[in-house]
Design a protein around this motif. Structure first.
Motif, PDB file in Angstrom:
ATOM      1  N   PRO A  12       0.876  -1.175   0.000  1.00  0.00           N
ATOM      2  CA  PRO A  12       0.000   0.000   0.000  1.00  0.00           C
ATOM      3  C   PRO A  12       0.914   1.226   0.000  1.00  0.00           C
ATOM      4  O   PRO A  12       2.083   1.126   0.393  1.00  0.00           O
ATOM      5  N   TYR A  15       0.233   6.599   4.275  1.00  0.00           N
ATOM      6  CA  TYR A  15      -0.195   7.968   4.582  1.00  0.00           C
ATOM      7  C   TYR A  15       0.954   8.720   5.223  1.00  0.00           C
ATOM      8  O   TYR A  15       1.651   8.174   6.096  1.00  0.00           O
ATOM      9  N   HIS A  21       5.867   3.057  11.263  1.00  0.00           N
ATOM     10  CA  HIS A  21       5.936   2.201  12.444  1.00  0.00           C
ATOM     11  C   HIS A  21       6.015   0.742  12.005  1.00  0.00           C
ATOM     12  O   HIS A  21       6.093   0.432  10.813  1.00  0.00           O
ATOM     13  N   THR A  27       4.437  -4.796   6.303  1.00  0.00           N
ATOM     14  CA  THR A  27       3.929  -4.899   4.926  1.00  0.00           C
ATOM     15  C   THR A  27       5.077  -4.825   3.925  1.00  0.00           C
ATOM     16  O   THR A  27       5.151  -5.594   2.962  1.00  0.00           O
ATOM     17  N   ALA A 233      -5.466   7.351  -4.544  1.00  0.00           N
ATOM     18  CA  ALA A 233      -4.403   6.449  -4.079  1.00  0.00           C
ATOM     19  C   ALA A 233      -4.374   5.132  -4.853  1.00  0.00           C
ATOM     20  O   ALA A 233      -3.308   4.659  -5.249  1.00  0.00           O
ATOM     21  N   ASN A 236      -2.477   4.686  -8.038  1.00  0.00           N
ATOM     22  CA  ASN A 236      -1.006   4.713  -8.047  1.00  0.00           C
ATOM     23  C   ASN A 236      -0.436   3.447  -8.672  1.00  0.00           C
ATOM     24  O   ASN A 236       0.634   3.459  -9.269  1.00  0.00           O
ATOM     25  N   VAL A 262      -1.650  -5.937   1.297  1.00  0.00           N
ATOM     26  CA  VAL A 262      -2.345  -4.907   2.079  1.00  0.00           C
ATOM     27  C   VAL A 262      -2.592  -5.414   3.498  1.00  0.00           C
ATOM     28  O   VAL A 262      -2.517  -6.612   3.754  1.00  0.00           O
ATOM     29  N   LYS A 264      -5.318  -5.981   6.662  1.00  0.00           N
ATOM     30  CA  LYS A 264      -6.721  -6.401   6.621  1.00  0.00           C
ATOM     31  C   LYS A 264      -7.678  -5.208   6.656  1.00  0.00           C
ATOM     32  O   LYS A 264      -8.793  -5.282   6.164  1.00  0.00           O
ATOM     33  N   ILE A 266      -7.559  -2.516   5.007  1.00  0.00           N
ATOM     34  CA  ILE A 266      -7.802  -1.829   3.735  1.00  0.00           C
ATOM     35  C   ILE A 266      -8.107  -2.817   2.599  1.00  0.00           C
ATOM     36  O   ILE A 266      -7.974  -2.488   1.431  1.00  0.00           O
ATOM     37  N   HIS A 292      -2.754  -9.049   5.285  1.00  0.00           N
ATOM     38  CA  HIS A 292      -2.123  -9.530   6.528  1.00  0.00           C
ATOM     39  C   HIS A 292      -2.830  -8.953   7.751  1.00  0.00           C
ATOM     40  O   HIS A 292      -3.637  -8.031   7.653  1.00  0.00           O
ATOM     41  N   GLY A 293      -2.472  -9.496   8.917  1.00  0.00           N
ATOM     42  CA  GLY A 293      -3.089  -9.047  10.166  1.00  0.00           C
ATOM     43  C   GLY A 293      -2.353  -7.864  10.777  1.00  0.00           C
ATOM     44  O   GLY A 293      -1.469  -7.287  10.161  1.00  0.00           O
ATOM     45  N   TRP A 295      -0.288  -5.940  14.091  1.00  0.00           N
ATOM     46  CA  TRP A 295       0.639  -6.181  15.201  1.00  0.00           C
ATOM     47  C   TRP A 295       0.202  -5.444  16.452  1.00  0.00           C
ATOM     48  O   TRP A 295      -0.222  -4.289  16.386  1.00  0.00           O
TER      49      TRP A 295
HETATM   50  N1  MSP Z   1      -2.820   5.143   2.421  1.00  0.00           N
HETATM   51  C1  MSP Z   1      -3.558   3.970   2.691  1.00  0.00           C
HETATM   52  C2  MSP Z   1      -3.253   2.891   1.663  1.00  0.00           C
HETATM   53  C3  MSP Z   1      -3.520   3.282   0.247  1.00  0.00           C
HETATM   54  S1  MSP Z   1      -3.066   2.027  -0.849  1.00  0.00           S
HETATM   55  C4  MSP Z   1      -3.684   2.486  -2.297  1.00  0.00           C
HETATM   56  C5  MSP Z   1      -3.226   3.451   4.091  1.00  0.00           C
HETATM   57  N2  MSP Z   1      -2.084   3.845   4.613  1.00  0.00           N
HETATM   58  S2  MSP Z   1      -1.582   3.523   6.113  1.00  0.00           S
HETATM   59  O1  MSP Z   1      -0.311   4.170   6.210  1.00  0.00           O
HETATM   60  O2  MSP Z   1      -2.558   3.884   7.057  1.00  0.00           O
HETATM   61  O3  MSP Z   1      -1.439   1.983   6.229  1.00  0.00           O
HETATM   62  C6  MSP Z   1      -0.624   1.266   5.386  1.00  0.00           C
HETATM   63  C7  MSP Z   1      -0.517  -0.169   5.757  1.00  0.00           C
HETATM   64  O4  MSP Z   1       0.020  -0.320   7.072  1.00  0.00           O
HETATM   65  C8  MSP Z   1      -1.851  -0.891   5.758  1.00  0.00           C
HETATM   66  O5  MSP Z   1      -1.721  -2.062   4.998  1.00  0.00           O
HETATM   67  C9  MSP Z   1      -2.098  -1.219   7.215  1.00  0.00           C
HETATM   68  O6  MSP Z   1      -2.778  -2.414   7.358  1.00  0.00           O
HETATM   69  C10 MSP Z   1      -0.694  -1.322   7.740  1.00  0.00           C
HETATM   70  N3  MSP Z   1      -0.682  -1.149   9.194  1.00  0.00           N
HETATM   71  C11 MSP Z   1      -0.887  -0.011   9.904  1.00  0.00           C
HETATM   72  N4  MSP Z   1      -0.822  -0.324  11.238  1.00  0.00           N
HETATM   73  C12 MSP Z   1      -0.596  -1.643  11.406  1.00  0.00           C
HETATM   74  C13 MSP Z   1      -0.281  -2.492  12.493  1.00  0.00           C
HETATM   75  N5  MSP Z   1      -0.303  -2.096  13.761  1.00  0.00           N
HETATM   76  N6  MSP Z   1       0.081  -3.778  12.202  1.00  0.00           N
HETATM   77  C14 MSP Z   1       0.205  -4.232  10.918  1.00  0.00           C
HETATM   78  N7  MSP Z   1      -0.050  -3.452   9.890  1.00  0.00           N
HETATM   79  C15 MSP Z   1      -0.710  -2.238  10.084  1.00  0.00           C
HETATM   80  O7  MSP Z   1      -3.998   2.690   4.633  1.00  0.00           O
END
Ligand code: MSP
Length: 634
Positions: A12, A15, A21, A27, A233, A236, A262, A264, A266, A292-293, A295
């Motif tokens: 993905p 943001y 983190h 991912t 998004a 992309n 991705v 779960k 999203i 994926h799940g 953390w």
């Molecule tokens: N910008 C969107 C994605 C757009 S893709 C066309 C977005 N960004 S995000 O930064 O919020 O998250 C990106 C990825 O990080 C997601 O797949 C999300 O599941 C993952 N994670 C964010 N926090 C997480 C955890 N604590 N554990 C595992 N993955 C998690 O969503």
């Protein structure tokens, strides 16, 4: 898979409202592992990652820090890129949605969908979660107002919007989900199928109440609107290949995507909205979407307020990036949630990496030098240890299809460790020191040769997870890991004769935790609010266009207040004792504009006026100089 010549995979795009983190690292590390495996197989691989930089969430995060959205996006995007570079993530392209070519591509796609008749203009009224950048249907709200995904309060928005005819694609999406089974793990597909079967509503795909987004294509000529950040998004994945630009050769070469990885949270956007957009513009759908799940840390959800968010760099600095990669991929079954604990990480490093893998190599280095001046030969391995060799070959020849492409990386690793245990067991059973004592030198040498070959099989397969470490193992074993050696070893070829190189221990034993301990802050109850909470309140300048007394009420006036929206809002305010209707008409007021509508004396009130009251009476708060209706108060 074997016939597939190219392999296009994506993470993905992250943001840029906050720094990377462990979830983002997870991912990206999964994707990097798959990309490295695909390259090792000789596939023409394209691995895309990047940052998602538009939308209300970013605009507000930037504002909070007194920066422009672009300034802030530049800063955070470079932090992501910097971290991936430090982690040696092997991406082929890093896209930013503020890049010009991306903006052009999104506008092209929007126009295509518009021309096709899949987009129409209407009015959106409903709940919106800024944190997820997602419209929430009333039936999904928790306690009538909370987002079902992140649990945060939603806002009510009312604005003119363009809609995408998502409902039109419902049957086609269902058919695709059921027939092609694109979702991994397959168990996750049911949730998505249920969501689609419940009925797809058309999707609002533009916003007007803020500015930080891609403008509509000029041909549509409606400058108030910006494109909904999820539509922006998702595209992309195509614009990164050049969709909408002069050179679309990579679109031809790599589309459709072979794998979108991705979280779960999203999956719905990728498995429902994205395919519908693609159907609308007439493009093939992605082959697999793997979810994926999440953390947690020591069993607790990570959050800034608890102070327990894991910084991936801190873990990598303490334990080494490759050990960290191994841990993340081995610890949780793909799709399940996982818990990060330092104790578990240390155990895996000491036991699996240190004892099972590192020591096995050390043992044969020691024996080879003790008995054979470091020389290792494979020529008699088959003769003495065919059973062990065949067992190991059977494992490594099946794990790719069985586990790797199905994203069962933890299983893939588990199987590789079975190969190591064949080696460790063989030493215990055949005892080379006794063979030497009994003058069975050939058999002892072949045993060391067997272990070297088992280690080579493990090293080439483990390479995508631990590239540097496995290259060190390989060089000790006299070869280099590349597409050719991978192919040779996978097809059963044994190692050439070589002199094993002594190397320092790969996984020194970890005696105690190396990271700073975290104290999970209990969330205290005080009357203090965070800046985030404050920014959840939307304040706007309004102009009173209608004011009248509410009969039978001593206190209430019924106002209609223009907030720069399609129609004025009705606000019922307790100010009758202090203002006459006449003196209010045409004046500015300050309005809390995202308050949940409430009923007062049977009338809906869609906002609240700001006022101050002391012994001398009540006074409305107003701007010092007249301001346009709808101007945000920041
Ligand atoms: N910008 C969107 C994605 C757009 S893709 C066309 C977005 N960004 S995000 O930064 O919020 O998250 C990106 C990825 O990080 C997601 O797949 C999300 O599941 C993952 N994670 C964010 N926090 C997480 C955890 N604590 N554990 C595992 N993955 C998690 O969503």
């Amino acid at each position: 898979m074997a016939e597939c010549k190219k392999y296009y995979l994506t993470t993905p795009i992250y943001y840029v409202n906050d720094v990377p983190h462990i979830g983002h690292a997870y991912t990206t590390i999964i994707a990097d592992t798959i990309a490295r495996y695909a390259r090792l197989k000789g596939l023409d691989t394209f691995f895309l990652t990047g940052t998602d930089e538009h939308g209300q969430k970013i605009e507000e995060a930037a504002r909070k820090r007194g920066k422009s959205p672009k300034e802030y996006a530049d800063e955070i995007s470079s932090k992501f890129k910097g971290l991936w570079d430090e982690f040696k993530i092997s991406y082929d392209k890093y896209i930013r949605t503020t890049d010009k070519y991306h903006i052009k591509g999104v506008q092209k796609a929007f126009l295509e969908m518009y021309k096709k008749g899949d987009i129409y203009k209407d009015y959106y009224e409903g709940h919106y979660c800024v944190s997820c950048e997602s419209f929430v249907a009333p039936s999904q709200l928790v306690n009538g107002e909370l987002c079902p995904d992140c649990g945060k309060p939603t806002r009510i928005i009312k604005e003119e919007s363009y809609f995408f005819k998502l409902s039109k694609y419902q049957d086609q999406i269902l058919k695709w989900l059921k027939e092609k089974k694109p979702i991994l793990p397959e168990a996750k597909a049911n949730e998505v199928i249920r969501f689609v079967e419940e009925g797809l509503k058309d999707l609002s795909i533009t916003r007007t109440s803020f500015e930080w987004g891609i403008k509509l294509p000029e041909e549509i000529n409606d400058s108030k609107h910006v494109v909904y950040v999820w539509l922006d998004a998702l595209f992309n994945y195509l614009t990164a290949l050049g969709y909408g630009s002069e050179d679309e050769s990579n679109v031809k070469r790599y589309w459709p995507a072979d794998l979108h990885i991705v979280g779960k949270d999203i999956l719905k956007f990728h498995a429902v909205y994205w395919p519908a957009f693609l159907m609308s513009i007439g493009y093939e759908l992605p082959k697999k979407i793997a979810a994926h799940g999440w953390w947690t840390r020591d069993g607790e959800k990570m959050s800034k307020s608890k102070g327990n968010v894991i910084n991936p760099k801190e873990v990598a600095d303490a334990y080494g990036i490759e050990n960290f990669r191994y841990f993340m991929l081995r610890e949780v079954p793909f799709g399940a949630d996982g818990d990060f604990s330092e104790k578990a990480l240390i155990e895996r490093i000491n036991n699996e990496l240190g004892n099972d893998l590192g020591n096995l190599l050390n043992r044969i280095i020691g024996m080879a030098y003790k008995y054979f001046d470091g020389k290792i030969s494979s020529s008699n391995v088959e003769r003495f240890y065919k059973k062990e060799l065949d067992e190991a070959r059977a494992i490594i020849s099946s794990i790719e299809e069985k586990y790797l492409w199905k994203m069962q990386i933890h299983k893939f690793l588990e199987e590789l460790w079975k190969v190591l245990s064949i080696g460790n067991k063989a030493i215990d059973v055949y005892k080379p020191w006794e063979l030497m004592k009994n003058n069975e030198e050939e058999k002892a040498a072949a045993l060391i040769g067997l272990i070297a070959n088992l280690l080579a099989m493990v090293a080439v397969n483990l390479h995508p997870v631990m590239p540097k470490t496995t290259q060190k193992i390989a060089s000790s074993l006299g070869f280099e890991i590349n597409t050719d050696s991978f192919k040779d070893i996978m097809s059963g070829k044994v190692l050439d004769d070589f002199v094993i190189q002594k190397i320092p221990p790969l996984f020194p034993k970890i005696e105690k935790p190396l990271m700073k301990p975290v104290e999970v802050k209990k969330e205290e109850k005080t009357n203090l609010i965070t800046i985030d909470e404050f920014f959840n309140v939307e304040l706007k300048i309004g102009t009173v266009v209608v004011a009248e007394e509410v009969k039978k009420s001593k206190k209430l006036l019924r106002l209609e207040v223009d907030l720069g929206e399609e129609k004025p809002r009705q606000i019922v305010a307790g100010i009758k004792e202090y203002y006459t209707p006449k003196e209010l008409i045409g004046t500015n007021v300050c309005v809390v504009s995202n308050l949940k509508p409430a009923k007062l004396m049977g009338m809906i009130s869609e906002g609240m006026l700001l006022a101050a009251k002391d012994e001398s009476g009540l006074s409305l708060l107003r701007p010092e100089k007249p301001k346009k209706a709808g101007t945000p108060i920041k």
